[in-house]
Design an enzyme around this catalytic site. Structure first.
Site, PDB file in Angstrom:
ATOM      1  N   ASN A   9       0.874  -1.178   0.000  1.00  0.00           N
ATOM      2  CA  ASN A   9       0.000   0.000   0.000  1.00  0.00           C
ATOM      3  C   ASN A   9       0.910   1.226   0.000  1.00  0.00           C
ATOM      4  OD1 ASN A   9      -1.794   2.057   0.486  1.00  0.00           O
ATOM      5  ND2 ASN A   9      -2.306   1.422   2.579  1.00  0.00           N
ATOM      6  N   TRP A  10       1.063   1.799  -1.169  1.00  0.00           N
ATOM      7  CA  TRP A  10       2.007   2.923  -1.302  1.00  0.00           C
ATOM      8  C   TRP A  10       1.507   4.195  -0.629  1.00  0.00           C
ATOM      9  CZ3 TRP A  10       4.085   2.970  -7.089  1.00  0.00           C
ATOM     10  CH2 TRP A  10       4.804   1.773  -7.305  1.00  0.00           C
ATOM     11  N   LYS A  11       0.228   4.253  -0.334  1.00  0.00           N
ATOM     12  CA  LYS A  11      -0.379   5.487   0.202  1.00  0.00           C
ATOM     13  C   LYS A  11      -0.042   6.649  -0.739  1.00  0.00           C
ATOM     14  CE  LYS A  11      -0.238   3.401   4.720  1.00  0.00           C
ATOM     15  NZ  LYS A  11      -0.274   3.562   6.161  1.00  0.00           N
ATOM     16  N   HIS A  93      -9.693   1.567   4.516  1.00  0.00           N
ATOM     17  CA  HIS A  93      -8.442   1.748   5.266  1.00  0.00           C
ATOM     18  C   HIS A  93      -8.694   2.703   6.425  1.00  0.00           C
ATOM     19  CE1 HIS A  93      -4.385   2.871   6.329  1.00  0.00           C
ATOM     20  NE2 HIS A  93      -3.989   1.762   5.740  1.00  0.00           N
ATOM     21  N   GLU A  95      -7.093   5.065   7.555  1.00  0.00           N
ATOM     22  CA  GLU A  95      -6.840   6.482   7.252  1.00  0.00           C
ATOM     23  C   GLU A  95      -8.034   7.106   6.550  1.00  0.00           C
ATOM     24  OE1 GLU A  95      -3.055   5.838   5.337  1.00  0.00           O
ATOM     25  OE2 GLU A  95      -2.208   5.275   7.279  1.00  0.00           O
ATOM     26  N   GLU A 164      -5.997  -4.615  10.365  1.00  0.00           N
ATOM     27  CA  GLU A 164      -4.965  -3.618  10.610  1.00  0.00           C
ATOM     28  C   GLU A 164      -5.279  -2.853  11.889  1.00  0.00           C
ATOM     29  OE1 GLU A 164      -2.799  -2.556   6.645  1.00  0.00           O
ATOM     30  OE2 GLU A 164      -4.386  -1.112   7.041  1.00  0.00           O
ATOM     31  N   GLY A 170       2.073   2.306  10.804  1.00  0.00           N
ATOM     32  CA  GLY A 170       3.080   3.361  10.667  1.00  0.00           C
ATOM     33  C   GLY A 170       3.744   3.745  11.976  1.00  0.00           C
ATOM     34  N   SER A 208       2.882  -2.129  10.432  1.00  0.00           N
ATOM     35  CA  SER A 208       4.315  -2.256  10.720  1.00  0.00           C
ATOM     36  C   SER A 208       4.871  -3.643  10.401  1.00  0.00           C
ATOM     37  CB  SER A 208       4.618  -1.848  12.169  1.00  0.00           C
ATOM     38  OG  SER A 208       4.259  -0.484  12.373  1.00  0.00           O
ATOM     39  N   GLY A 229       2.553  -1.107   4.340  1.00  0.00           N
ATOM     40  CA  GLY A 229       2.668   0.304   3.998  1.00  0.00           C
ATOM     41  C   GLY A 229       4.111   0.711   3.803  1.00  0.00           C
ATOM     42  N   GLY A 230       4.701   1.296   4.843  1.00  0.00           N
ATOM     43  CA  GLY A 230       6.041   1.872   4.754  1.00  0.00           C
ATOM     44  C   GLY A 230       7.072   0.964   4.103  1.00  0.00           C
TER      45      GLY A 230
END
Ligand code: PGA
Length: 246
Positions: A9-11, A93, A95, A164, A170, A208, A229-230
């Site tokens: 997930n590149w966001k 998600h 966010e 999640e 994150g 994470s 993600g990251g």
């Protein structure tokens, strides 16, 4: 046997040169022993599709409109995603739930819109730290998933679920494999009771995920891969995570 799936997930990250470098590294590191996909910002979908076409890597979006078409400025429909060759669309998600006020029902409507166009929704559920501390974890994730199950009815077995925990996204603070497994088992039982297809649905863990914790997480009975993600922005890390799933 469920085949493992790892989704990046590149966001809101990336640029044309950075994406080209990352994707070519992912292509070069094939084959993986698991399904691998990247969910990229809308504007990069066409290029991502062109780059990954012909490989077994898949791509998708990070959201989708609940509407089929019309006067919805800024939205992107499932039909458009299908035209770009998307296999997946992330929906719900945390966010988007937090910053865009997305309700359980809106998330469910988005999942339905995606499935109707042959795009598999990756439905995200997860509790906040306050909810976990108040012993609400199970109630929260079951409520979030239940809206999707009711809306999709007999198609609910076609989705991918991502657990999640919001406090792990994150933050560098990962749920322990046991904490994650416990919630995954609850979600699978809920899917099984409602659809009869609980054993078929892939339930990913997100929050994470890193090269050094991926193998243990993916080794749990009900964890079928990860939503990353990251670490999905760093080729070496993402490749290592994909390998841990294979
Ligand atoms: P993270 O993000 O891996 O950076 O924690 C996961 C996600 O939000 O999907």
């Amino acid at each position: 046997m469920r085949r493992k799936l790892v989704v990046g997930n590149w966001k809101m990250h990336g640029s044309r040169p950075a994406n080209a470098e990352l994707l070519s590294a992912l292509i070069a590191a094939r084959p993986y022993g698991a399904d691998v996909a990247v969910c990229v910002p809308y504007v990069f979908l066409t290029e991502t599709a062109a780059t990954l076409a012909g490989s077994e890597l898949r791509w998708g979006a990070q959201d989708v409109s609940a509407h089929e078409q019309g006067a919805y400025t800024g939205e992107v429909s499932a039909a458009m995603l299908a035209e770009c060759g998307c296999r997946y669309a992330i929906v719900g998600h945390s966010e988007r739930r937090a910053y865009h006020g997305e309700s359980d029902q809106l998330v469910a409507d988005k999942a339905r819109a995606a499935l109707a166009r042959g795009v598999t929704p990756i439905v995200c559920v997860g509790e906040t730290l306050a909810e976990r501390e108040a012993d609400q974890t199970e109630a929260v994730v079951k409520r979030q998933l239940s809206a999707v199950i009711h809306t999709l009815a007999h198609c609910a077995g076609e989705i991918v679920v991502a657990y999640e925990p919001v406090w792990a996204i994150g933050t560098g603070r990962t749920a322990t494999p046991q904490q994650a497994q416990q919630v995954h088992a609850v979600l699978r039982a809920q899917l099984q009771a409602a659809t009869g297809h609980g054993q078929r649905v892939r339930i990913l863990y997100g929050g994470s995920v890193k090269p050094d914790n991926a193998a243990e997480l993916f080794g749990q009975a009900d964890i079928d891969g990860g939503l990353v993600g990251g670490a999905s922005l760093k080729a070496a890390d993402f490749v290592a995570i994909c390998r841990a799933a294979g």
